[in-house]
Design an enzyme around this catalytic site. Structure first.
Site, mmCIF file in Angstrom:
data_model
loop_
_atom_site.group_PDB
_atom_site.id
_atom_site.type_symbol
_atom_site.label_atom_id
_atom_site.label_comp_id
_atom_site.label_asym_id
_atom_site.label_seq_id
_atom_site.Cartn_x
_atom_site.Cartn_y
_atom_site.Cartn_z
ATOM 1 N N TRP A 10 -70.483 -85.142 62.327
ATOM 2 C CA TRP A 10 -69.772 -84.100 63.233
ATOM 3 C C TRP A 10 -70.878 -83.581 64.337
ATOM 4 O O TRP A 10 -70.448 -83.304 65.266
ATOM 5 C CB TRP A 10 -69.236 -82.736 61.976
ATOM 6 C CG TRP A 10 -70.713 -82.341 61.903
ATOM 7 C CD1 TRP A 10 -70.472 -82.582 60.512
ATOM 8 C CD2 TRP A 10 -71.494 -81.223 62.523
ATOM 9 N NE1 TRP A 10 -71.745 -81.665 60.092
ATOM 10 C CE2 TRP A 10 -72.748 -80.589 61.257
ATOM 11 C CE3 TRP A 10 -71.363 -80.816 63.744
ATOM 12 C CZ2 TRP A 10 -73.626 -80.176 61.059
ATOM 13 C CZ3 TRP A 10 -73.069 -79.808 63.089
ATOM 14 C CH2 TRP A 10 -73.522 -78.754 62.609
ATOM 15 N N THR A 32 -65.063 -72.998 57.994
ATOM 16 C CA THR A 32 -66.305 -73.291 58.677
ATOM 17 C C THR A 32 -66.239 -74.041 60.224
ATOM 18 O O THR A 32 -67.253 -73.993 61.361
ATOM 19 C CB THR A 32 -67.458 -74.889 57.879
ATOM 20 O OG1 THR A 32 -66.519 -75.904 58.369
ATOM 21 C CG2 THR A 32 -66.924 -74.815 56.533
ATOM 22 N N ASP A 50 -66.900 -91.379 50.877
ATOM 23 C CA ASP A 50 -66.543 -90.330 52.452
ATOM 24 C C ASP A 50 -66.888 -89.995 53.094
ATOM 25 O O ASP A 50 -68.657 -89.882 54.026
ATOM 26 C CB ASP A 50 -68.192 -89.055 51.170
ATOM 27 C CG ASP A 50 -67.501 -87.721 51.419
ATOM 28 O OD1 ASP A 50 -66.443 -87.346 52.443
ATOM 29 O OD2 ASP A 50 -68.516 -87.472 51.100
#
Lengths: 539, 271
Positions: A379, A164, A291
């Site tokens: 992000w 990605t 995570d």
């Protein structure tokens, strides 16, 4: 008069007022009228010197154009702009647009790719456009025509990889990373020669058996440990250092099969850009079970620390702490919590390790812990204004119920050791949060309404304006000094990308990819009446 | 079986139902002789409505047809066998084996050129393409060639053989989007010639032969003259021998971004 002005601009553009190529030196200079790399500049500040739009006139902004990307569902690209042309991406798709009108000039579609993953954008270098297909091919296109030059596989989907990433360009290299860490793979960062596509170097984020760091894993998990490298990087040319973040260890939510720190997952790596050699690493969340990929943007600034100027890297991590590291040595300087919903650690010790609060790990029955699996930030790009000295971080205050399973992990089967979901009675809330890197303190906060589904970032400008996408699908302009609202525009769509700003023909624009469109904004001007131009068809 | 009406009045069994059934296998799959046998049958039985080159007429166009390309074996077989009630498309009494030959032919019309087993010599075609035939003056393959014609680096996958053949011999039949020849006169008298990448009432984007882009506001334009015919010369049928045409087509048909492999993976993940 207006016609004459347009003609002059056209003549300038046609005469090649800009150099014909995107040179490394141009990217080094940082944003100007162009936006040449993911974060605008190598330091990752996302701060533009443009100041046509100011705190005084931002309230006169309006939409300039919308380009609909056919079949798009969730655009996450950062548009790049050079010489009046904008380059945007969707899954396996690159489109070049006239940046003044949003009209398409060319498009390239990688027709044979079977996967359809989101895409974060292109890199520009020379007369080429680089991007990564969902199945991890690095593709080079002719920047002017969109013609295909080469397409080279750099990771094997049969080994759990996909892509990605927005490629990163520096010197004569194009650097890429990989996705797939939620299902087991072995992360790496790799650089390719910009002209030929030949691999220059590759560094794995999970050590091989016997290498230093391999003792921080279990037997199976070492081979499939994750450590994805799916976000682009920042770069300090003076140090020749590339800063690249790594993702979660696998399986994400169960650490019993990987007792140890799980190096180099959830870390910031400093790499020699020419060789890929690791200069240092800093791991934010050892033996992560929530995570919390370290894929938040590393922002490079110079600032005084204890009375001495230091070259630092700022990192508002998913784990809820805002870190300041020395970017020359990787030395830990400070970490401060930047969210209130933070339950897993009491703080960060003098060596940079978290001081854990026991009992916060996921359990088979579910354990509420904070921040949420999406992190205190993620992000989506923060920005830093040298004028205010503040870092603007899209921040999520949320806890999740985390569950785990000790089931034997099978790689590439979508098994993450189970997962996380929101607490229905405690919906998350987004804030645009201004942090002072010198102290770690919050300077101001701009709360957002919405359902905590935003993935939108920011851009800051010399006009004193901070632009970002809010949690209700609105483009918003705030005074970067104090967070005062200046302007907003409802795009009608969920925002999952970071905005940019650029200038063409003396006009400043702000652009963002929405779920299905690319939109550009600027200051209102009365529209001139455009007479119909005589068109003929001749043999 | 539910039917859906598609563009051109082309009726096909509904996709939803189709998903529940496994597709039929064409017993002639991959056999060039079946394509040829199907072509003969097509000329005898189908071309009256669908046109001698399957270009369409009273019946829908089958050449370069997205509908055909997107159809399963089962859909095409059923359509030929049963016809379309309420239309001029009759059922056929031909045996299944013959129907499958017709399916092979129709599918091959629309298969990527790379898979169409072009008969020419690709190596000789390459020399012609980059030499005497002059193709590379306008078309690029992997960055080698001109910009005024479409990039052909992936022509073997993005186009059918029939389409490539038509583009070579009758280029003005269907000019490619973004490659229309244009001359723009600016208000100051300056003329810009090239291809129109885009055009609206308010702006036009033109690229000239040197790949220089002109992003023009219509306020600065006084006249636009589009070329009716393609910029591609119309006389390749005369300039090149039949064998040379086959060779050039074989060369272009071999140009693929990726050599196709069966299978692959699907799915999306957020990371």
């Amino acid at each position: 008069m207006r016609v004459k002005q347009f003609a002059v601009v056209a003549a300038m553009m046609a005469a090649g007022a800009m150099p014909a190529q995107v040179r490394y030196e141009d990217i080094l200079k940082g944003p100007s009228g162009n936006w040449l790399t993911y974060a605008g500049d190598y330091a990752g500040q996302r701060h533009s010197p443009l100041k046509q739009i100011t705190t005084a006139n931002a309230n006169q902004m309006t939409a300039k154009w919308v380009h609909h990307v056919e079949n798009a569902k969730r655009l996450e690209c950062v548009p790049l702009v050079y010489d009046g042309i904008m380059y945007v991406t969707d899954s396996n798709l690159v489109i070049a647009l006239d940046a003044r009108t949003g009209r398409k000039i060319w498009q390239y579609k990688a027709e044979q790719v079977k996967r359809q993953d989101i895409n974060r954008g292109v890199a520009l270098l020379g007369d080429r456009v680089y991007f990564a297909t969902s199945d991890a091919h690095l593709v080079a296109l002719d920047r002017k025509t969109g013609g295909l030059l080469w397409s080279k596989p750099y990771a094997d989907t049969k080994k759990g990889y996909f892509a990605t990433v927005a490629p990163f360009a520096a010197k004569n290299l194009i650097v890429v990373g990989v996705s797939g860490g939620d299902s087991g793979m072995r992360g790496f960062v790799a650089a390719y020669k910009a002209d030929s596509g030949e691999e220059a170097w590759r560094i794995y984020t999970i050590p091989a058996r016997g290498e230093p760091g391999s003792e921080s894993w279990g037997d199976l998990t070492l081979d499939w440990g994750g450590g994805g490298t799916w976000l682009s990087g920042t770069y300090d040319p003076a140090l020749n250092s590339l800063f690249w973040t790594t993702g979660n260890p696998w399986p994400d939510f169960y650490g019993g099969d990987r007792k140890g720190d799980n190096l180099y997952s959830d870390s910031l790596l400093s790499l020699d850009v020419d060789t890929g050699k690791m200069k240092w690493y800093f791991q934010f969340t050892p033996n992560d079970v929530w995570d919390w990929d370290a894929q938040a943007w590393p922002v490079l600034i110079d600032m005084p620390v204890n009375g001495k100027m230091r070259k630092v890297v700022l990192h508002a991590n998913r784990n809820g702490f805002f870190y300041v590291l020395d970017r020359v040595t990787g030395e830990y300087l400070r970490a401060t919590p930047y969210v209130e919903k933070l339950s897993w650690a009491k703080g960060i010790d003098a060596k940079g390790r978290p001081i854990l609060i026991p009992g916060q790990e996921p359990t088979p029955g579910g354990k509420v812990a904070c921040p949420s699996v999406r992190g205190a930030s993620n992000w989506m790009s923060p920005s830093y204004s040298p004028a205010t000295g503040l870092l603007y971080v899209p921040t999520l205050e949320q806890c999740d119920v985390y569950t785990s399973s000790s089931k034997h992990p099978e790689p590439m089967k979508g098994f993450a050791g189970t997962g996380a979901e929101s607490v229905p009675s405690e919906p998350g809330k987004f804030y645009m949060r201004a942090l002072d890197p010198k102290t770690g303190a919050k300077k101001w906060d701009y709360p957002m309404t919405g359902d905590a589904s935003s993935w939108a970032g920011t851009v800051s400008t010399a006009g004193g304006v901070l632009f970002f996408g809010d949690d209700d699908g609105q483009m918003v302009a705030l005074d970067s000094k104090d967070g005062r609202h200046l302007w907003h525009f409802n795009t009608g769509q969920r925002l999952t990308a970071s905005p940019i700003t650029y200038e063409v023909a003396g006009k400043q624009y702000v652009a963002i990819a929405t779920a299905t469109d690319v939109m550009a904004f600027g200051l209102f001007e009365p529209a001139p009446s455009v007479p119909l131009v005589k068109e003929r068809i001749e043999d | 079986m539910a039917m859906v009406l598609l563009a051109g009045g082309f009726l096909l069994p509904a996709q939803d139902n189709e998903k529940k059934e496994e597709d039929l296998k064409n017993p002639h799959e991959g056999k060039a002789e079946a394509v040829e046998a199907g072509r003969k049958q097509f000329l005898n039985s189908c071309s009256g409505c669908h046109g001698p080159n399957a270009e369409g007429g009273r019946g829908p166009r089958l050449l370069k047809s997205g509908v055909v390309r997107g159809s399963s074996n089962r859909q095409l077989f059923t359509l030929i066998k049963d016809g379309v009630k309420g239309s001029d498309m009759p059922p056929t009494k031909a045996p299944d084996e013959k129907i499958w030959e017709m399916v092979s032919f129709v599918k091959n019309l629309n298969a990527p050129a790379y898979e169409a087993n072009a008969s020419g010599n690709a190596e000789s075609g390459g020399k012609l393409f980059h030499g005497k035939a002059g193709c590379a003056g306008c078309h690029a393959i992997a960055g080698k060639g001109g910009v005024i014609g479409p990039d052909l680096t992936n022509a073997g996958m993005s186009r059918s053989y029939a389409n490539l053949r038509e583009s070579l011999l009758q280029p003005s039949e269907r000019p490619s989007e973004g490659y229309l020849g244009v001359t723009v006169t600016l208000r100051d008298g300056k003329k810009i010639s090239g291809i129109a990448k885009n055009n609206t009432n308010y702006s036009i984007q033109v690229m000239d032969r040197q790949s220089k882009l002109y992003l023009l506001n219509k306020l600065e334009v006084s006249e636009i003259v589009f070329k009716k015919s393609s910029l591609m010369p119309e006389d390749f049928g005369k300039r090149l021998s039949k064998a040379e045409i086959d060779d050039v087509l074989a060369y272009v048909s071999r140009q693929v971004e990726r050599v196709p492999v069966p299978g692959g993976e699907a799915g999306a993940k957020e990371q």
